[in-house]
Design a protein around this motif. Structure first.
Motif, short mmCIF file in Angstrom:
data_model
loop_
_atom_site.label_atom_id
_atom_site.label_comp_id
_atom_site.label_asym_id
_atom_site.label_seq_id
_atom_site.Cartn_x
_atom_site.Cartn_y
_atom_site.Cartn_z
N ASP A 21 54.83 -4.24 22.56
CA ASP A 21 56.08 -3.59 22.94
C ASP A 21 56.42 -3.72 24.42
O ASP A 21 57.42 -3.16 24.88
CB ASP A 21 56.04 -2.11 22.57
CG ASP A 21 54.84 -1.37 23.19
OD1 ASP A 21 54.13 -1.98 24.02
OD2 ASP A 21 54.62 -0.20 22.83
N GLY B 176 63.96 -10.70 26.55
CA GLY B 176 63.35 -9.50 27.11
C GLY B 176 62.89 -8.51 26.05
O GLY B 176 63.17 -8.66 24.86
N TRP B 177 62.20 -7.49 26.51
CA TRP B 177 61.65 -6.48 25.59
C TRP B 177 62.74 -5.52 25.14
O TRP B 177 63.58 -5.09 25.94
CB TRP B 177 60.56 -5.67 26.30
CG TRP B 177 59.38 -6.49 26.73
CD1 TRP B 177 59.11 -6.96 27.99
CD2 TRP B 177 58.31 -6.96 25.91
NE1 TRP B 177 57.95 -7.68 28.01
CE2 TRP B 177 57.43 -7.70 26.73
CE3 TRP B 177 58.00 -6.83 24.55
CZ2 TRP B 177 56.27 -8.30 26.25
CZ3 TRP B 177 56.85 -7.42 24.07
CH2 TRP B 177 56.00 -8.14 24.91
N PRO B 178 62.75 -5.16 23.86
CA PRO B 178 63.70 -4.15 23.40
C PRO B 178 63.33 -2.77 23.91
O PRO B 178 62.16 -2.50 24.21
CB PRO B 178 63.59 -4.23 21.88
CG PRO B 178 62.22 -4.78 21.62
CD PRO B 178 61.92 -5.70 22.76
N ALA B 179 64.30 -1.90 24.03
CA ALA B 179 64.05 -0.54 24.50
C ALA B 179 63.19 0.22 23.49
O ALA B 179 63.24 -0.05 22.28
CB ALA B 179 65.37 0.19 24.71
N CYS C 129 54.60 -2.55 26.94
CA CYS C 129 54.17 -1.38 27.72
C CYS C 129 52.85 -1.60 28.45
O CYS C 129 52.46 -0.78 29.28
CB CYS C 129 54.06 -0.16 26.80
SG CYS C 129 55.68 0.54 26.38
N ASP D 47 61.52 9.10 30.90
CA ASP D 47 61.09 8.30 29.75
C ASP D 47 60.07 9.01 28.87
O ASP D 47 59.79 8.58 27.76
CB ASP D 47 60.51 6.97 30.21
CG ASP D 47 61.53 6.09 30.92
OD1 ASP D 47 62.72 6.17 30.55
OD2 ASP D 47 61.14 5.34 31.84
N ILE E 150 59.07 -3.67 31.04
CA ILE E 150 59.25 -4.82 31.93
C ILE E 150 58.00 -5.68 32.00
O ILE E 150 57.84 -6.44 32.97
CB ILE E 150 59.65 -4.36 33.34
CG1 ILE E 150 58.54 -3.48 33.96
CG2 ILE E 150 60.98 -3.64 33.32
CD1 ILE E 150 58.73 -3.23 35.44
N ARG F 61 65.38 6.49 26.62
CA ARG F 61 64.81 5.27 26.07
C ARG F 61 64.50 4.32 27.22
O ARG F 61 65.32 4.13 28.11
CB ARG F 61 65.81 4.61 25.10
CG ARG F 61 65.90 5.31 23.76
CD ARG F 61 67.02 4.76 22.90
NE ARG F 61 66.86 3.33 22.63
CZ ARG F 61 66.08 2.81 21.68
NH1 ARG F 61 65.35 3.62 20.91
NH2 ARG F 61 66.01 1.52 21.49
N GLN F 62 63.30 3.76 27.20
CA GLN F 62 62.84 2.89 28.28
C GLN F 62 62.87 1.44 27.84
O GLN F 62 62.49 1.10 26.72
CB GLN F 62 61.40 3.27 28.68
CG GLN F 62 60.80 2.36 29.75
CD GLN F 62 59.33 2.66 30.02
OE1 GLN F 62 58.76 3.59 29.43
NE2 GLN F 62 58.71 1.86 30.86
N THR F 63 63.30 0.58 28.74
CA THR F 63 63.20 -0.86 28.50
C THR F 63 61.98 -1.38 29.25
O THR F 63 62.00 -1.45 30.49
CB THR F 63 64.46 -1.60 28.98
OG1 THR F 63 65.61 -1.09 28.29
CG2 THR F 63 64.34 -3.10 28.71
#
Length: 347
Positions: A64, A122-125, A66, A104, A113, A109-111
């Motif tokens: 994800d 890019g990563w989905p939120a 993270c 967050d 990095i 909702r966090q995107t």
């Protein structure tokens, strides 16, 4: 401007009344009969980023962005609490995420990095961490390590590198900021308010849980002059005066803010600063518990930081940006484990 403690009391009173009202609703008993439920929330200092193996593993479709890792302190503690007491396990749900802000945790909702194998586009939120973890009245323990990115400490560090390289002071920049930017006092006041609201939402989501907050370690030395400004494996071009300022007026005050808010809620604060003094980013490699701007990390971790000129490959290192190494996480784990054991015994 109102004194921060007065403002804290006012906000905490309002929060307390809201929580008292919610407590009138009957709640089930926490935890399953054969295990305790522990949820770890937090930012990169909880997730681990480059300490141990990526979790989920590289290539796993469930990644994800993270950057949780196996040797970050939640994983270390989980292994130590394999049985507590004998016959009853502690089950960990770790949804910490690199670059997470206070918002967050329970609101935004966090995107992510993560620079490690990001998908095209890019990563989905991801949902707020309390939602991802499924906090409820069966949750026994919640640990939270967050706050730095809400200043943001990392951004301030990069600004201090930039200012130091040009002979300027980042202390001056943040105490007398350009129009439209927050001063450090305003940043800390905002963080306090955000932390109050976050803890209120955590308690509301997990009304029977013991909540434990985790402070930040001694990233910076007791004396700025201990650092070699020519060394990227330490704090690079940041001036010694700015290092002293970052330590006393930013990092220590951030920890004090977290501890103060935690106390007003009657929760437990874990101090990892005191035990990590003398193991900061400017110590020798075999002594430091926090890697410097550039440092040792597994090969999957990048050598550059996107959008900057930093290239740690020049010193045969990775872009660690003052994050704890395995020894640092082991120290935090020892203190968090003790806090969890005490909290479970109090249940």
């Amino acid at each position: 401007m109102r004194h921060p403690v007065s403002r804290l009391r006012t906000r905490a009173l309002a929060v307390g009344l809201a929580l008292a009202a919610s407590a009138l609703v009957p709640a089930g008993s926490a935890g399953a009969a054969d295990q305790y439920e522990w949820v770890a929330l937090g930012d990169s200092y909880t997730a681990g980023v480059f300490v141990g193996d990526p979790q989920p593993a590289l290539g796993d479709v469930s990644r994800d962005g993270c950057d949780r890792t196996t040797d970050a302190y939640p994983g270390v503690v989980e292994r130590e609490l394999a049985e507590f007491p004998p016959g009853k396990t502690v089950h960990l749900t770790n949804v910490s995420c690199g670059n997470a802000t206070i918002a967050d945790i329970a609101t935004a909702r966090q995107t992510p990095i993560s620079p490690v194998q990001p998908p095209e586009g890019g990563w989905p939120a991801v949902d707020p961490q309390t939602q991802r973890a499924g906090l409820n009245d069966q949750t026994d323990i919640v640990t939270i390590g967050v706050g730095g990115n809400s200043l943001p400490f990392g951004g301030m560090l990069l600004k201090c590198l930039e200012q130091g390289a040009t002979g300027k002071s980042c202390r001056d920049h943040y105490t007398n900021p350009p129009e439209g930017e927050e001063s450090i006092e305003d940043k800390l006041a905002r963080v306090q308010d955000e932390y109050i609201e976050m803890l209120a939402k955590v308690h509301d989501a997990a009304p029977d849980a013991k909540v434990i907050t985790v402070g930040y370690p001694a990233i910076l030395p007791a004396e700025g002059s201990d650092c070699n400004r020519l060394s990227l494996t330490e704090l690079g071009s940041i001036t010694h005066a700015d290092i002293d300022w970052l330590r006393d007026d930013v990092l220590k005050k951030l920890n004090s803010t977290i501890q103060r808010v935690t106390g007003f809620f009657g929760d437990r604060y874990v101090d990892v600063y005191s035990s990590s003094e003398g193991h900061d980013a400017c110590q020798p490699a075999d002594t430091k518990w926090v890697e410097g701007i550039c440092g040792n990390a597994a090969d999957y971790w990048p050598t550059k930081v996107a959008g900057t000129l930093l290239n740690c490959a020049l010193v045969n290192k990775r872009a660690t940006l003052v994050h704890p190494n395995a020894e640092g996480h082991a120290n935090t784990a020892a203190h968090v484990e003790r806090a969890i054991r005490i909290a479970l015994l109090e249940r």
